[in-house]
Design a protein around this motif. Structure first.
Motif, mmCIF file in Angstrom:
data_model
loop_
_atom_site.group_PDB
_atom_site.id
_atom_site.type_symbol
_atom_site.label_atom_id
_atom_site.label_comp_id
_atom_site.label_asym_id
_atom_site.label_seq_id
_atom_site.Cartn_x
_atom_site.Cartn_y
_atom_site.Cartn_z
ATOM 1 N N LEU A 267 17.129 16.403 -14.165
ATOM 2 C CA LEU A 267 16.466 15.430 -13.302
ATOM 3 C C LEU A 267 17.493 14.456 -12.744
ATOM 4 C CD1 LEU A 267 13.330 14.595 -15.495
ATOM 5 C CD2 LEU A 267 13.500 16.247 -13.609
ATOM 6 N N ASP A 268 17.493 14.289 -11.437
ATOM 7 C CA ASP A 268 18.369 13.320 -10.770
ATOM 8 C C ASP A 268 17.737 11.936 -10.909
ATOM 9 O OD1 ASP A 268 19.337 11.574 -8.612
ATOM 10 O OD2 ASP A 268 20.399 13.346 -7.887
ATOM 11 N N CYS A 269 18.456 11.001 -11.505
ATOM 12 C CA CYS A 269 17.910 9.669 -11.791
ATOM 13 C C CYS A 269 18.391 8.598 -10.812
ATOM 14 C CB CYS A 269 18.258 9.265 -13.218
ATOM 15 S SG CYS A 269 17.548 10.347 -14.467
ATOM 16 N N GLY A 270 18.888 9.016 -9.664
ATOM 17 C CA GLY A 270 19.398 8.055 -8.694
ATOM 18 C C GLY A 270 18.355 7.059 -8.218
ATOM 19 N N LYS A 271 17.105 7.491 -8.095
ATOM 20 C CA LYS A 271 16.067 6.603 -7.570
ATOM 21 C C LYS A 271 15.796 5.449 -8.511
ATOM 22 C CE LYS A 271 11.220 6.529 -6.063
ATOM 23 N NZ LYS A 271 9.970 7.332 -5.884
ATOM 24 N N ILE A 272 15.630 5.728 -9.804
ATOM 25 C CA ILE A 272 15.318 4.651 -10.737
ATOM 26 C C ILE A 272 16.511 3.720 -10.912
ATOM 27 C CG2 ILE A 272 15.974 5.859 -12.884
ATOM 28 C CD1 ILE A 272 13.490 4.590 -14.178
ATOM 29 N N GLU A 273 17.721 4.272 -10.827
ATOM 30 C CA GLU A 273 18.905 3.431 -10.971
ATOM 31 C C GLU A 273 19.121 2.547 -9.752
ATOM 32 O OE1 GLU A 273 21.679 5.895 -14.090
ATOM 33 O OE2 GLU A 273 22.088 6.155 -11.950
ATOM 34 N N THR A 274 18.553 2.940 -8.621
ATOM 35 C CA THR A 274 18.634 2.116 -7.408
ATOM 36 C C THR A 274 17.530 1.065 -7.369
ATOM 37 O OG1 THR A 274 19.622 3.936 -6.143
ATOM 38 C CG2 THR A 274 18.585 2.176 -4.875
ATOM 39 N N ALA A 275 16.335 1.447 -7.774
ATOM 40 C CA ALA A 275 15.173 0.561 -7.658
ATOM 41 C C ALA A 275 15.090 -0.470 -8.774
ATOM 42 C CB ALA A 275 13.894 1.385 -7.625
ATOM 43 N N LEU A 276 15.593 -0.115 -9.970
ATOM 44 C CA LEU A 276 15.451 -0.978 -11.129
ATOM 45 C C LEU A 276 16.819 -1.241 -11.758
ATOM 46 C CD1 LEU A 276 12.405 0.784 -12.876
ATOM 47 C CD2 LEU A 276 12.340 -1.159 -11.305
ATOM 48 N N PRO A 277 16.952 -2.329 -12.514
ATOM 49 C CA PRO A 277 18.213 -2.589 -13.219
ATOM 50 C C PRO A 277 18.340 -1.689 -14.449
ATOM 51 C CG PRO A 277 16.642 -4.332 -13.708
ATOM 52 C CD PRO A 277 16.002 -3.454 -12.673
ATOM 53 N N TRP A 278 18.439 -0.399 -14.209
ATOM 54 C CA TRP A 278 18.473 0.584 -15.283
ATOM 55 C C TRP A 278 19.613 1.559 -15.042
ATOM 56 C CZ3 TRP A 278 16.532 1.452 -19.955
ATOM 57 C CH2 TRP A 278 16.641 2.724 -20.503
ATOM 58 N N ARG A 279 20.357 1.869 -16.090
ATOM 59 C CA ARG A 279 21.396 2.881 -16.020
ATOM 60 C C ARG A 279 21.165 3.886 -17.144
ATOM 61 N NH1 ARG A 279 21.454 1.147 -11.939
ATOM 62 N NH2 ARG A 279 23.098 0.265 -10.629
ATOM 63 N N CYS A 280 21.119 5.157 -16.808
ATOM 64 C CA CYS A 280 20.902 6.195 -17.811
ATOM 65 C C CYS A 280 22.136 6.339 -18.690
ATOM 66 C CB CYS A 280 20.582 7.523 -17.127
ATOM 67 S SG CYS A 280 19.040 7.494 -16.184
ATOM 68 N N ARG A 281 21.922 6.295 -19.984
ATOM 69 C CA ARG A 281 23.045 6.414 -20.920
ATOM 70 C C ARG A 281 23.466 7.864 -21.084
ATOM 71 N NH1 ARG A 281 22.734 3.286 -26.500
ATOM 72 N NH2 ARG A 281 20.560 3.950 -26.626
ATOM 73 N N PRO A 282 24.756 8.117 -21.274
ATOM 74 C CA PRO A 282 25.184 9.481 -21.592
ATOM 75 C C PRO A 282 24.411 9.999 -22.806
ATOM 76 C CG PRO A 282 27.090 8.099 -21.130
ATOM 77 C CD PRO A 282 25.898 7.184 -21.179
ATOM 78 N N TRP A 283 23.943 11.227 -22.723
ATOM 79 C CA TRP A 283 23.062 11.727 -23.778
ATOM 80 C C TRP A 283 23.756 11.786 -25.128
ATOM 81 C CZ3 TRP A 283 24.103 16.078 -26.596
ATOM 82 C CH2 TRP A 283 24.946 17.051 -26.046
ATOM 83 N N ARG A 284 25.050 12.038 -25.148
ATOM 84 C CA ARG A 284 25.763 12.081 -26.432
ATOM 85 C C ARG A 284 25.791 10.691 -27.087
ATOM 86 N NH1 ARG A 284 28.565 16.846 -27.334
ATOM 87 N NH2 ARG A 284 28.698 18.234 -25.509
ATOM 88 N N GLU A 285 25.888 9.672 -26.269
ATOM 89 C CA GLU A 285 25.877 8.297 -26.782
ATOM 90 C C GLU A 285 24.513 7.952 -27.372
ATOM 91 O OE1 GLU A 285 25.753 4.004 -24.608
ATOM 92 O OE2 GLU A 285 27.472 5.261 -24.088
ATOM 93 N N SER A 286 23.461 8.317 -26.659
ATOM 94 C CA SER A 286 22.116 8.049 -27.164
ATOM 95 C C SER A 286 21.814 8.865 -28.410
ATOM 96 C CB SER A 286 21.080 8.363 -26.072
ATOM 97 O OG SER A 286 21.141 7.415 -25.027
ATOM 98 N N LEU A 287 22.283 10.106 -28.444
ATOM 99 C CA LEU A 287 22.063 10.944 -29.622
ATOM 100 C C LEU A 287 22.704 10.317 -30.855
ATOM 101 C CD1 LEU A 287 21.105 13.622 -30.925
ATOM 102 C CD2 LEU A 287 23.333 14.585 -30.303
ATOM 103 N N ALA A 288 23.931 9.833 -30.714
ATOM 104 C CA ALA A 288 24.606 9.194 -31.847
ATOM 105 C C ALA A 288 23.843 7.959 -32.304
ATOM 106 C CB ALA A 288 26.036 8.834 -31.455
ATOM 107 N N ALA A 289 23.362 7.164 -31.352
ATOM 108 C CA ALA A 289 22.605 5.960 -31.711
ATOM 109 C C ALA A 289 21.307 6.321 -32.427
ATOM 110 C CB ALA A 289 22.311 5.142 -30.455
ATOM 111 N N CYS A 290 20.634 7.362 -31.953
ATOM 112 C CA CYS A 290 19.406 7.814 -32.589
ATOM 113 C C CYS A 290 19.674 8.264 -34.024
ATOM 114 C CB CYS A 290 18.785 8.935 -31.781
ATOM 115 S SG CYS A 290 17.354 9.725 -32.559
#
Length: 296
Positions: A267-290
């Motif tokens: 999924l291309d997340c460019g729209k949400i990153e443009t419309a909202l103050p949101w940046r998608c985290r690299p999945w490996r980073e989120s996996l480690a945090a989880c």
């Protein structure tokens, strides 16, 4: 925004993350799980939702309830459509009548997975199974209600709680030295915590600006196959003294399932990153945090 956020769902991955965020932040949220109302009865769902919203008086609504058993849905289409189309339709109508911000979750399964690039929100949909069809019908019903609503399409959701790929891999590694994992399906893994945080951000933004209503893609950043994700899970587990196994790459044809999976779930997340103050985290980073929050 006045009144608490009413969250439909209590035990699912995203609902549990929302509950944790509410506890940590002190933000007022009320959770409506199966013990509160039955979303599976399309004949009663409208009145049940109307009554609950009237009773609670929320400032916004988030729908974190869904029928997510992809393979079982092939034999239970009525149950899938009741939870994934009829229930969110009733929620969206009730919210539209009151002007309440409504945030809803959907899935990459609304696409057929045949594109050779990440999907954007305006790409043609084409679900190949009951689950995807029911979720697409839910998206369309939410839009048709006409209220201030955001639908977040997400993919490959996992978390420290509930049934998901991470927990399944760790469970299987307790019994096996080698696990065959599909390597020809590509997606973008998404932590349920990130889904919950994005939902709150979207809800607040929608309360300020109803013009933000629409469909947005939300996922982790970076591509992976299921085999890639499994290997990363075992690497993180090994660092924590948990179970590990060798990953043997297999094809979709080697692992037939009742429901067809999209070969491309990116999924291309460019729209949400443009419309909202949101940046998608690299999945490996989120996996480690989880996995830092999991017990081994």
């Amino acid at each position: 925004m006045t009144g608490p956020i009413l969250v439909f769902g209590r035990d699912g991955q995203v609902a549990r993350e929302l509950a944790d965020l509410a506890e940590a932040s002190g933000r007022a949220m009320t959770f409506a799980g199966r013990g509160t109302l039955d979303l599976s009865d399309p004949k009663a769902v409208d009145s049940a939702i109307e009554g609950l919203i009237a009773e609670i008086g929320p400032g916004a609504v988030i729908n974190a309830a869904a029928y997510t058993a992809v393979d079982r849905a092939e034999g239970e289409p009525d149950a899938a459509f009741a939870l994934n189309r009829d229930a969110p339709a009733a929620m969206a109508r009730a919210c539209a009548a009151r002007g309440l911000p409504f945030t809803h979750f959907s899935t990459d399964y609304v696409f057929d997975g045949t594109l050779d690039r990440p999907y954007v929100e305006t790409d043609p949909t084409g679900p190949t199974g009951v689950y995807g069809a029911s979720k697409l019908a839910g998206e369309q019903a939410v839009s048709a209600a006409g209220g201030p609503a955001i639908t977040l399409r997400t993919s490959w959701v996992y978390g420290a709680h509930g049934a998901n790929f991470v927990r399944t891999m760790l469970r299987l590694a307790g019994d096996r030295d080698e696990i065959g994992v599909v390597a020809d399906q590509i997606g973008r893994p998404t932590w349920a915590r990130d889904c919950a945080q994005a939902a709150l951000l979207a809800t607040d933004a929608l309360a300020r600006d109803p013009g933000l209503a629409g469909v947005y893609h939300l996922s982790g950043a970076g591509d992976a196959s299921w085999a890639d994700l499994a290997a990363a899970i075992f690497a993180e587990s090994a660092r924590r003294g948990g179970p590990t196994a060798r990953v043997r790459a297999i094809t979709t044809a080697d692992y037939p399932t009742p429901a067809k999976r999209p070969a491309n779930s990116r999924l291309d997340c460019g729209k949400i990153e443009t419309a909202l103050p949101w940046r998608c985290r690299p999945w490996r980073e989120s996996l480690a945090a989880c996995m830092n929050e999991m017990e081994f």
